[in-house]
Design a protein around this motif. Sequence first.
Motif, mmCIF file in Angstrom:
data_model
loop_
_atom_site.group_PDB
_atom_site.id
_atom_site.type_symbol
_atom_site.label_atom_id
_atom_site.label_comp_id
_atom_site.label_asym_id
_atom_site.label_seq_id
_atom_site.Cartn_x
_atom_site.Cartn_y
_atom_site.Cartn_z
ATOM 1 N N ALA A 237 -16.672 16.716 -85.629
ATOM 2 C CA ALA A 237 -16.020 18.023 -85.635
ATOM 3 C C ALA A 237 -15.769 18.452 -84.192
ATOM 4 O O ALA A 237 -16.719 18.598 -83.415
ATOM 5 N N PRO A 238 -14.515 18.647 -83.786
ATOM 6 C CA PRO A 238 -14.199 18.872 -82.368
ATOM 7 C C PRO A 238 -15.000 19.980 -81.703
ATOM 8 O O PRO A 238 -15.533 19.791 -80.606
ATOM 9 N N ARG A 239 -15.104 21.144 -82.329
ATOM 10 C CA ARG A 239 -15.790 22.262 -81.664
ATOM 11 C C ARG A 239 -17.249 21.931 -81.414
ATOM 12 O O ARG A 239 -17.762 22.119 -80.300
ATOM 13 N N GLU A 240 -17.921 21.421 -82.413
ATOM 14 C CA GLU A 240 -19.342 21.096 -82.268
ATOM 15 C C GLU A 240 -19.548 19.985 -81.242
ATOM 16 O O GLU A 240 -20.432 20.086 -80.368
ATOM 17 N N ILE A 241 -18.744 18.938 -81.332
ATOM 18 C CA ILE A 241 -18.945 17.771 -80.458
ATOM 19 C C ILE A 241 -18.631 18.109 -79.012
ATOM 20 O O ILE A 241 -19.355 17.706 -78.094
ATOM 21 N N VAL A 242 -17.565 18.834 -78.769
ATOM 22 C CA VAL A 242 -17.211 19.181 -77.394
ATOM 23 C C VAL A 242 -18.304 20.030 -76.752
ATOM 24 O O VAL A 242 -18.717 19.780 -75.608
#
Length: 480
Positions: free
Chosen positions: A304-309
């Motif tokens: 998930a982009p938001r979590e991973i970033v």
Amino acid sequence: MQSNTSTLASILSNPILNTDSYKASHFLQYPPEATGMFSYVESRGGRFDETVFFGLQMLLKEYLCRPIDDRMIDEARDFFAVHGEPFNEAGWRYIVATYGGYLPVRIRAVPEGTVVPTHNVLMTVESDDPEVFWLASYLETMLLRIWYPVTVATQSWHLRRTIAGYLDRTSDDPAQLPFKLHDFGARGVSSTESSAIGGAAHLVSFSGSDTVLGVIAANRYYNETMAAFSVPAAEHSTITAWGREREADAYRNMLRQFGRPGAIVSVVSDSYDLFAALDLWGTALRQEVIDSGAVLVVRPDSGAPREIVLRTLRALDATFGAEPNGKGYRVLRHVRVIQGDGINAQTIETLLAALAEAGYAADNLVFGMGGALLQQLNRDTQRFAMKCSAIRLGEVWQGVCKDPVTDTGKRSKKGRLTLLRNRRTGAYRTAELPLQWDDQTLERDWEDALVEVFDSGRLLVDDTFAAIRARAHAAAVVSA
């Protein structure tokens, strides 16, 4: 029938065949007294309320600045004879005999890079030779494909404004803006031509790209030495080729091959376990990153982009550290993050907002955008249309339009049209030709915004990419 020796490339380069089948029959459908035709192109609204005009110069140089010849006519005649459509062989032979094969149409357009509100004329096509007046409509199929570079350029321009807003809020370094959205779209488009056209359109607003054909198109069609730049970057194969047990060696090799003071090295780091890789970067490889003098750009490519970033940024912050900038937001030392998975207009906004909320400057994150940049668009994104708006019957021009009661949004404009720009405010409005200046105030305040760019095979404007960028960037400042 056409010769078996004809290649697909030669057929695609034949403007007579670059049309819709039914267009071949239209020369028999107009009033017998018709002697001229006028058409226009507009965006009838859509996802964005302003469009960035771009791509016409490419199209003209590639297709309309070359003459047709008798071989092309023979090829088209033989095709349509079996395809089931009549063919105006005499009209096309007339073009070869009278104009040396160059198509007798005039095209006016707003200068490329200009930002124009939707529902306005962007480009007009006029053919007034009575023998081949129908050309203005015959070329619709080819010319309306301007929707694609305009739509790509428009989306990237709006994304540039979004990113610029977060840089203005959280960063001390606005100069990084041209490299904040990198083109990853080459492999996700439907054709090599789309890669070139769409890739060039993105570069009106940004200067980073891995779409080689897009960069070359911008260079060659717009008189540019080098329109965009890239950096050495790992892909999964260059990491997994070392085997999982030698993952650290794969990363170390990237530093040794490309790590130089001032360089940028991008390394995909989720081939196995992103969080274990972040630990490697922050422990066993940390000093090598620092000693190289390069900026390491870590690429998480899944999740998930938001979590991973955010987790990636915080892990790198914990090991490499960060400093507050003049606006109080943290900027990582020695490292950055590039997110290329799942990137679109919405995720860009979401991620930049999440960074700011977490106290991180936009400096820390670069975006790579693939399918959503060049492929997840269509003609209806901006509702593009090219319509006949005037027909000359004998010696008199008459305005014509469509006005379907079932869809007023498809109502077209009437008359021989142009685009006016207000000298004081920069506002645009569509007007009918010939211009009727009612008073001196009107004439003083408004100017014709369209310029003649093409006439019967002659390219009358040969713009530079730098000039186009300057127009688009200046409009972004005004609109902000």
